[in-house]
Design an enzyme around this catalytic site. Structure first.
Site, PDB file in Angstrom:
ATOM      1  N   HIS A 296      -3.300   7.014   3.020  1.00  0.00           N
ATOM      2  CA  HIS A 296      -3.712   5.731   2.446  1.00  0.00           C
ATOM      3  C   HIS A 296      -5.120   5.415   2.962  1.00  0.00           C
ATOM      4  O   HIS A 296      -5.411   5.608   4.143  1.00  0.00           O
ATOM      5  CB  HIS A 296      -2.722   4.643   2.867  1.00  0.00           C
ATOM      6  CG  HIS A 296      -3.168   3.268   2.503  1.00  0.00           C
ATOM      7  ND1 HIS A 296      -3.593   2.938   1.247  1.00  0.00           N
ATOM      8  CD2 HIS A 296      -3.275   2.131   3.253  1.00  0.00           C
ATOM      9  CE1 HIS A 296      -3.934   1.665   1.227  1.00  0.00           C
ATOM     10  NE2 HIS A 296      -3.751   1.157   2.431  1.00  0.00           N
TER      11      HIS A 296
ATOM     12  N   CYS B 174       0.814  -1.223   0.000  1.00  0.00           N
ATOM     13  CA  CYS B 174       0.000   0.000   0.000  1.00  0.00           C
ATOM     14  C   CYS B 174       0.846   1.271   0.000  1.00  0.00           C
ATOM     15  O   CYS B 174       0.344   2.358  -0.275  1.00  0.00           O
ATOM     16  CB  CYS B 174      -0.948  -0.002   1.189  1.00  0.00           C
ATOM     17  SG  CYS B 174      -2.022  -1.434   1.202  1.00  0.00           S
TER      18      CYS B 174
ATOM     19  N   ASN C 160     -10.192  -0.224   0.077  1.00  0.00           N
ATOM     20  CA  ASN C 160      -8.730  -0.158   0.071  1.00  0.00           C
ATOM     21  C   ASN C 160      -8.221  -0.697  -1.272  1.00  0.00           C
ATOM     22  O   ASN C 160      -8.324  -1.889  -1.539  1.00  0.00           O
ATOM     23  CB  ASN C 160      -8.203  -0.991   1.244  1.00  0.00           C
ATOM     24  CG  ASN C 160      -6.691  -0.972   1.352  1.00  0.00           C
ATOM     25  OD1 ASN C 160      -5.998  -0.519   0.438  1.00  0.00           O
ATOM     26  ND2 ASN C 160      -6.186  -1.475   2.467  1.00  0.00           N
TER      27      ASN C 160
HETATM   28  O1  UT7 Z   1      -3.765  -1.482   3.503  1.00  0.00           O
HETATM   29  C1  UT7 Z   1      -2.765  -2.026   4.302  1.00  0.00           C
HETATM   30  C2  UT7 Z   1      -2.987  -1.708   5.687  1.00  0.00           C
HETATM   31  N1  UT7 Z   1      -4.214  -2.301   6.161  1.00  0.00           N
HETATM   32  C3  UT7 Z   1      -4.837  -1.742   7.141  1.00  0.00           C
HETATM   33  O2  UT7 Z   1      -4.417  -0.687   7.545  1.00  0.00           O
HETATM   34  C4  UT7 Z   1      -6.001  -2.447   7.790  1.00  0.00           C
HETATM   35  C5  UT7 Z   1      -5.891  -2.295   9.260  1.00  0.00           C
HETATM   36  N2  UT7 Z   1      -6.905  -2.953  10.021  1.00  0.00           N
HETATM   37  C6  UT7 Z   1      -8.207  -2.603  10.019  1.00  0.00           C
HETATM   38  O3  UT7 Z   1      -8.619  -1.746   9.285  1.00  0.00           O
HETATM   39  C7  UT7 Z   1      -9.121  -3.260  11.010  1.00  0.00           C
HETATM   40  O4  UT7 Z   1      -8.357  -3.990  11.949  1.00  0.00           O
HETATM   41  C8  UT7 Z   1     -10.174  -4.212  10.374  1.00  0.00           C
HETATM   42  C9  UT7 Z   1     -11.227  -3.371   9.646  1.00  0.00           C
HETATM   43  C10 UT7 Z   1      -9.502  -5.153   9.419  1.00  0.00           C
HETATM   44  C11 UT7 Z   1     -10.891  -4.997  11.470  1.00  0.00           C
HETATM   45  O5  UT7 Z   1     -11.443  -4.126  12.416  1.00  0.00           O
HETATM   46  P1  UT7 Z   1     -11.211  -4.411  13.982  1.00  0.00           P
HETATM   47  O6  UT7 Z   1     -11.976  -3.409  14.715  1.00  0.00           O
HETATM   48  O7  UT7 Z   1      -9.737  -4.460  14.203  1.00  0.00           O
HETATM   49  O8  UT7 Z   1     -11.916  -5.809  14.151  1.00  0.00           O
HETATM   50  P2  UT7 Z   1     -11.287  -7.197  14.616  1.00  0.00           P
HETATM   51  O9  UT7 Z   1     -10.425  -7.761  13.553  1.00  0.00           O
HETATM   52  O10 UT7 Z   1     -10.695  -7.018  15.956  1.00  0.00           O
HETATM   53  O11 UT7 Z   1     -12.611  -8.057  14.726  1.00  0.00           O
HETATM   54  C12 UT7 Z   1     -13.651  -7.694  15.618  1.00  0.00           C
HETATM   55  C13 UT7 Z   1     -14.787  -8.685  15.435  1.00  0.00           C
HETATM   56  C14 UT7 Z   1     -14.332 -10.138  15.403  1.00  0.00           C
HETATM   57  O12 UT7 Z   1     -15.307 -10.897  16.072  1.00  0.00           O
HETATM   58  P3  UT7 Z   1     -15.047 -11.414  17.564  1.00  0.00           P
HETATM   59  O13 UT7 Z   1     -13.810 -12.246  17.491  1.00  0.00           O
HETATM   60  O14 UT7 Z   1     -14.879 -10.181  18.382  1.00  0.00           O
HETATM   61  O15 UT7 Z   1     -16.295 -12.168  17.858  1.00  0.00           O
HETATM   62  C15 UT7 Z   1     -14.349 -10.478  13.944  1.00  0.00           C
HETATM   63  O16 UT7 Z   1     -14.577 -11.854  13.697  1.00  0.00           O
HETATM   64  O17 UT7 Z   1     -15.427  -8.444  14.158  1.00  0.00           O
HETATM   65  C16 UT7 Z   1     -15.522  -9.678  13.452  1.00  0.00           C
HETATM   66  N3  UT7 Z   1     -15.467  -9.408  12.024  1.00  0.00           N
HETATM   67  C17 UT7 Z   1     -16.560  -9.155  11.285  1.00  0.00           C
HETATM   68  N4  UT7 Z   1     -17.863  -9.097  11.598  1.00  0.00           N
HETATM   69  C18 UT7 Z   1     -18.725  -8.811  10.606  1.00  0.00           C
HETATM   70  C19 UT7 Z   1     -14.374  -9.327  11.229  1.00  0.00           C
HETATM   71  N5  UT7 Z   1     -14.746  -9.034   9.976  1.00  0.00           N
HETATM   72  C20 UT7 Z   1     -16.095  -8.927   9.985  1.00  0.00           C
HETATM   73  C21 UT7 Z   1     -17.044  -8.640   8.988  1.00  0.00           C
HETATM   74  N6  UT7 Z   1     -18.326  -8.578   9.336  1.00  0.00           N
HETATM   75  N7  UT7 Z   1     -16.692  -8.379   7.715  1.00  0.00           N
END
Ligand code: UT7
Length: 336
Positions: free
Chosen positions: A261, A121, A291
């Site tokens: 980004h 990215c 993204n």
């Molecule tokens: O481009 C390169 C750089 N990339 C980035 O900068 C991305 C950086 N990361 C992020 O943007 C975020 O971490 C995400 C958007 C990927 C995830 O958000 P988060 O607030 O960090 O969520 P998480 O991964 O901690 O997941 C929270 C919960 C989980 O459920 P449990 O374990 O708490 O029950 C996930 O399973 O959300 C769940 N989850 C979803 N639920 C509904 C993960 N993806 C989804 C989804 N829909 N699509």
């Protein structure tokens, strides 16, 4: 690393921009039917509402070539006058030849030398600095810098953790030495290969060549430890932004626009908070594109330029973070 004026010689400016996104739009509502997710989760956790998805017959070079044609038209530059094409991408058409060489043929830039740059990215800002130095040194007069991705080809459409995040697009910028006072002013970059496993595409390279097993294990798709990546993204984009602004001899107050980004609205908000910058300076389009990796900054820059809000003399801060890990920031004075 560069300071206020390009140390290698001439100052280098962006003299044209262009971008392209495929027609097909995939909404959050459609994703609700594909994986266990909801529009509400995607919007509140990321800010993304829809993304563009390339047609089956479109490859990254096709997206890149269209963005390039638009940038050349904007700059009033003929394809045969381009001396260098750098394509930043992690989704090349194939292992080799480079997407840069494929774009050369598509647009008829027969006098250019061409290569790809892989910094995930952060690819566009790394490529911008690379091409700038070729122009500053006089090796070429005109460079075409492209960020282009067909992320949809490498996203696991069964993995809700990642498939809701990404989209396809391309953006391009034309660089020339214009004897402008500043142009591309200063940059600060970094990398940390020890954290590479947090964001990777595991198979298909020489470490794990494609096999029946790698396909069965779904190792040809992008994997991301989102929460970990989030933390490193904010810290490193803030740190490199401050350093690039300092190297440009400016303060945050002198910056008119911030193009971060576009991975997550919460990351963008955190950066603005940590830089004590108002939201009005932020350029945000991830609600419409998701993204698009190396394409995010260049598509946003092109949209800002075409909006009429970007004026000659404005200072723009570009900052990115991506797989590798890679990160950085560049300060650009707009000379158009
Ligand atoms: O481009 C390169 C750089 N990339 C980035 O900068 C991305 C950086 N990361 C992020 O943007 C975020 O971490 C995400 C958007 C990927 C995830 O958000 P988060 O607030 O960090 O969520 P998480 O991964 O901690 O997941 C929270 C919960 C989980 O459920 P449990 O374990 O708490 O029950 C996930 O399973 O959300 C769940 N989850 C979803 N639920 C509904 C993960 N993806 C989804 C989804 N829909 N699509």
């Amino acid at each position: 690393m560069t300071t206020k004026k390009a140390q290698l010689g001439r100052t280098v400016s962006i003299v044209g921009t262009g971008s392209y996104a495929p027609d097909r739009i995939l909404t959050n509502a459609e994703l609700e039917k594909m994986v266990d997710t909801s529009d509400e989760w995607i919007v509140t956790r990321t800010g993304i509402r829809e993304r563009h998805i390339a047609a089956a017959e479109q490859a990254t070079s096709d997206l890149a070539a269209e963005a390039a044609r638009r940038a050349l038209a904007d700059a009033g530059v003929k394809a045969e006058d381009v001396g260098l094409i750098v394509v930043a991408t992690i989704t090349p058409d194939m292992g080799f030849p480079s997407t840069g060489c494929l774009v050369q043929t598509l647009i008829g830039a027969e006098n250019a030398f061409c290569f790809d740059l892989e910094a995930a990215c952060s690819g566009f800002i790394f490529a911008l600095e690379t091409a700038k130095n070729y122009v500053a040194s006089g090796t070429v007069e005109t460079a075409l810098v492209i960020g282009a991705e067909k992320m949809s080809a490498f996203v696991d459409w069964k993995d809700r953790n990642t498939c809701v995040l990404f989209g396809d697009a391309a953006g391009a910028a034309v660089l020339q030495a214009r004897n402008a006072p500043h142009g591309l002013m200063a940059s600060a970059f970094g990398s940390d290969g020890s954290l590479g496993e947090l964001l990777m595409l595991p198979a298909g390279g020489s470490r794990r060549p494609a096999s029946e097993q790698t396909v069965k294990d779904r190792l040809h798709y992008l994997k991301m430890a989102g929460r970990e990546v989030f933390k490193h993204a904010v810290n490193n984009m803030v740190k490199s932004s401050k350093e690039a602004i300092r190297r440009a001899g400016l303060t945050a107050h002198d910056i008119d626009w911030i193009i971060p980004h576009q991975a997550n609205l919460r990351i963008i908000d955190a950066i603005a908070d940590r830089l004590s910058e108002p939201r009005e300076k932020l350029v945000i389009n991830l609600d419409r594109y998701g993204n698009t990796s190396a394409a995010t900054i260049t598509v946003a820059l092109d949209e800002l330029a075409r909006s009429g809000k970007l004026k000659k003399g404005h200072r723009i801060l570009l900052t990115a973070f991506g797989g590798g890990f890679t990160w950085g920031a560049s300060v650009v004075e707009w000379d158009k």
